[in-house]
Each structure stands twice: as C-alpha cells, then as structure tokens.
Motif scaffolding. Structure first.
Motif, mmCIF file in Angstrom:
data_model
loop_
_atom_site.group_PDB
_atom_site.id
_atom_site.type_symbol
_atom_site.label_atom_id
_atom_site.label_comp_id
_atom_site.label_asym_id
_atom_site.label_seq_id
_atom_site.Cartn_x
_atom_site.Cartn_y
_atom_site.Cartn_z
ATOM 1 N N ASN A 181 0.663 3.057 -9.831
ATOM 2 C CA ASN A 181 0.318 2.176 -8.727
ATOM 3 C C ASN A 181 -0.396 0.935 -9.248
ATOM 4 O O ASN A 181 -0.538 0.748 -10.455
ATOM 5 N N VAL A 182 -0.858 0.086 -8.311
ATOM 6 C CA VAL A 182 -1.446 -1.207 -8.675
ATOM 7 C C VAL A 182 -2.948 -1.177 -8.423
ATOM 8 O O VAL A 182 -3.393 -0.944 -7.288
ATOM 9 N N ASN A 183 -3.707 -1.402 -9.468
ATOM 10 C CA ASN A 183 -5.148 -1.573 -9.307
ATOM 11 C C ASN A 183 -5.441 -3.056 -9.082
ATOM 12 O O ASN A 183 -5.023 -3.914 -9.880
ATOM 13 N N VAL A 184 -6.131 -3.359 -8.011
ATOM 14 C CA VAL A 184 -6.439 -4.753 -7.662
ATOM 15 C C VAL A 184 -7.933 -4.990 -7.859
ATOM 16 O O VAL A 184 -8.767 -4.474 -7.102
ATOM 17 N N VAL A 197 -3.718 0.114 -4.811
ATOM 18 C CA VAL A 197 -2.702 -0.063 -3.778
ATOM 19 C C VAL A 197 -1.499 0.786 -4.172
ATOM 20 O O VAL A 197 -0.969 0.664 -5.283
ATOM 21 N N MET A 198 -1.082 1.643 -3.261
ATOM 22 C CA MET A 198 0.007 2.569 -3.556
ATOM 23 C C MET A 198 1.348 1.869 -3.419
ATOM 24 O O MET A 198 2.090 2.047 -2.466
ATOM 25 N N LYS A 233 2.309 5.710 5.717
ATOM 26 C CA LYS A 233 1.737 4.660 4.885
ATOM 27 C C LYS A 233 1.103 5.236 3.613
ATOM 28 O O LYS A 233 1.609 5.069 2.514
ATOM 29 N N ALA A 234 0.007 5.937 3.807
ATOM 30 C CA ALA A 234 -0.806 6.324 2.664
ATOM 31 C C ALA A 234 -0.161 7.355 1.768
ATOM 32 O O ALA A 234 -0.457 7.406 0.579
ATOM 33 N N ASP A 248 -3.317 1.604 5.055
ATOM 34 C CA ASP A 248 -2.772 0.361 4.487
ATOM 35 C C ASP A 248 -2.437 0.511 3.007
ATOM 36 O O ASP A 248 -2.543 -0.431 2.226
ATOM 37 N N ASN A 249 -2.040 1.736 2.607
ATOM 38 C CA ASN A 249 -1.646 2.003 1.219
ATOM 39 C C ASN A 249 -2.772 1.754 0.216
ATOM 40 O O ASN A 249 -2.524 1.442 -0.937
#
Length: 219
Positions: free
Chosen positions: A160-163, A83-84, A150-151, A198-199
């Motif tokens: 960034n966030v790795n989910v 997620v960016m 967005k992207a 959606d990022n």
C-alpha cells in the motif's frame, strides 16, 4: 527677493546655489555634489536618498541587526497514514502525473477535515513510500458492513501507499504551546475518525519543536 550666495566676481544680480568656485566663469551657478553610489546591506534598497531596510535591520546602510518578535509563526504536526491503494513505481517520482494525481486526491480528501483543526494554515504532502499491507481492525459487525466496500477491499499481498504529510499551524507568539497542544489533540481526533474509512489505516502523528529560524525572540 532671491536668496543665495553672491559671487563678487559675478555680474550684479547673479546668484549661485552653492559655494563659489573661483575657477567658474562669471555668472555661473554651482550645485552641491550628490553621492552616486550607496551600498545597502542585508537586502536593503537605496531610494535615491537613504537606504530602505527590510524588517530586522537598521542603520544608514542597514548594517545593524534588530531583534524581531513576530506576532505569529508556523509549527507543524508530522503525520503518516497508510492508504490502501496499490503502490505503483510512478509514486517514486514526484514529477509523474500519477504521483501528482494521487497527492491531489489525497489533499482533496483530507484538507477539508484538517480545516477543523484550530490554527490550521495548510497541509503539505512530503513523501509517498511503499509499505506493507494494512493491518486488520477490530470493528463490530455493523462497522464492517459499512466499510467493507472501502477499508477492506484490498489484496493482503499488495503493498500500500504510506503518505507522509505535515499539517501546518499558525500559532501566536506568547501562547504558542497551549495553542499547539490544542491543535495536536484535534489532529489525533481526526485521524482516529478516518482510520478504517476512506481507505486509510495505520495513522501515526508526532509533534515538532519550534523553528527557531522562523521565530526571532526579542531581547
């Protein structure tokens, strides 16, 4: 007429409900002894008469294991998406408000999409971790105009966030392989659709094997 055992030493007409105790006074009534304690094993409970056994066990004391073949069981698809969004130290701790707010927003965004997966049961975020800047996509000019707000609205130097999350499926025993493969393919389609929007970027997903602990095979 009253039934029972007549005690010859009792006055005429008296009745006992059990074997005669020769030491009892004339006319007394005795009752058969009842066990006061019963041990039920493997999670069974005593209801005052017998042991009530949980599924998978039988016997007077629930001491015997019984093979069980469930109608359905859970199997997961393991997914990682980037997620960016700027990664902050609070995401290292699942008890922080920031962590929980991020997870809630992510689930609100992705769960409605995953509900289109056949045999979908739930989605669970297992971990947030830091990752490098998201990769650039080879979009057409029109796609770039649609998603640039967005992207591509992020700093290249920002982590960034790795989910990491699991999509839980409830597949039927006996046909679980075909159902799982069908669901797995749909997960891939959904991730392809959201990548770059959606990022979300850099999606990966993989299969899991059947959890033998959750699936008791009959013999």
């Amino acid at each position: 007429m009253t039934s029972g055992t007549v005690d010859p030493t009792s006055p005429p007409g008296s009745v006992t409900s059990g074997p005669v105790d020769p030491t009892s006074p004339p006319g007394s009534v005795t009752t058969p002894s009842i066990p006061t304690t019963v041990t039920c094993h493997n999670g069974g409970t005593y209801n005052g008469k017998i042991c009530i056994c949980v599924l998978g066990f039988s016997g007077d004391n629930c001491q015997n294991a019984v093979p069980v073949k469930p109608g359905a069981f859970n199997q997961s698809v393991i997914i990682n998406v980037v997620v960016m969004k700027v990664y902050i130290p609070e995401y290292d701790n699942p008890s922080t408000n920031e962590y929980n707010e991020f997870v809630e927003n992510f689930l609100n965004m992705m769960k409605p999409r995953y509900k289109d997966v056949p045999f979908f049961k739930d989605v669970i975020v297992t971990k947030l971790s830091r990752t490098g800047p998201a990769s650039t996509f080879d979009h057409t000019a029109e796609e770039i105009r649609e998603v640039k707000a967005k992207a591509f609205n992020f700093k290249e130097s920002t982590d960034n966030v790795n989910v990491a999350h699991d999509v839980i499926l409830e597949v039927n025993n006996g046909n679980h392989e075909a159902q799982y493969n069908q669901s797995f393919e749909k997960v891939g389609e959904i991730l392809t659709e959201v990548e770059g929007y959606d990022n979300i970027s850099d999606t990966t997903f993989k299969k899991t094997s059947v959890d033998k602990k959750g699936k008791c095979l009959s013999t």
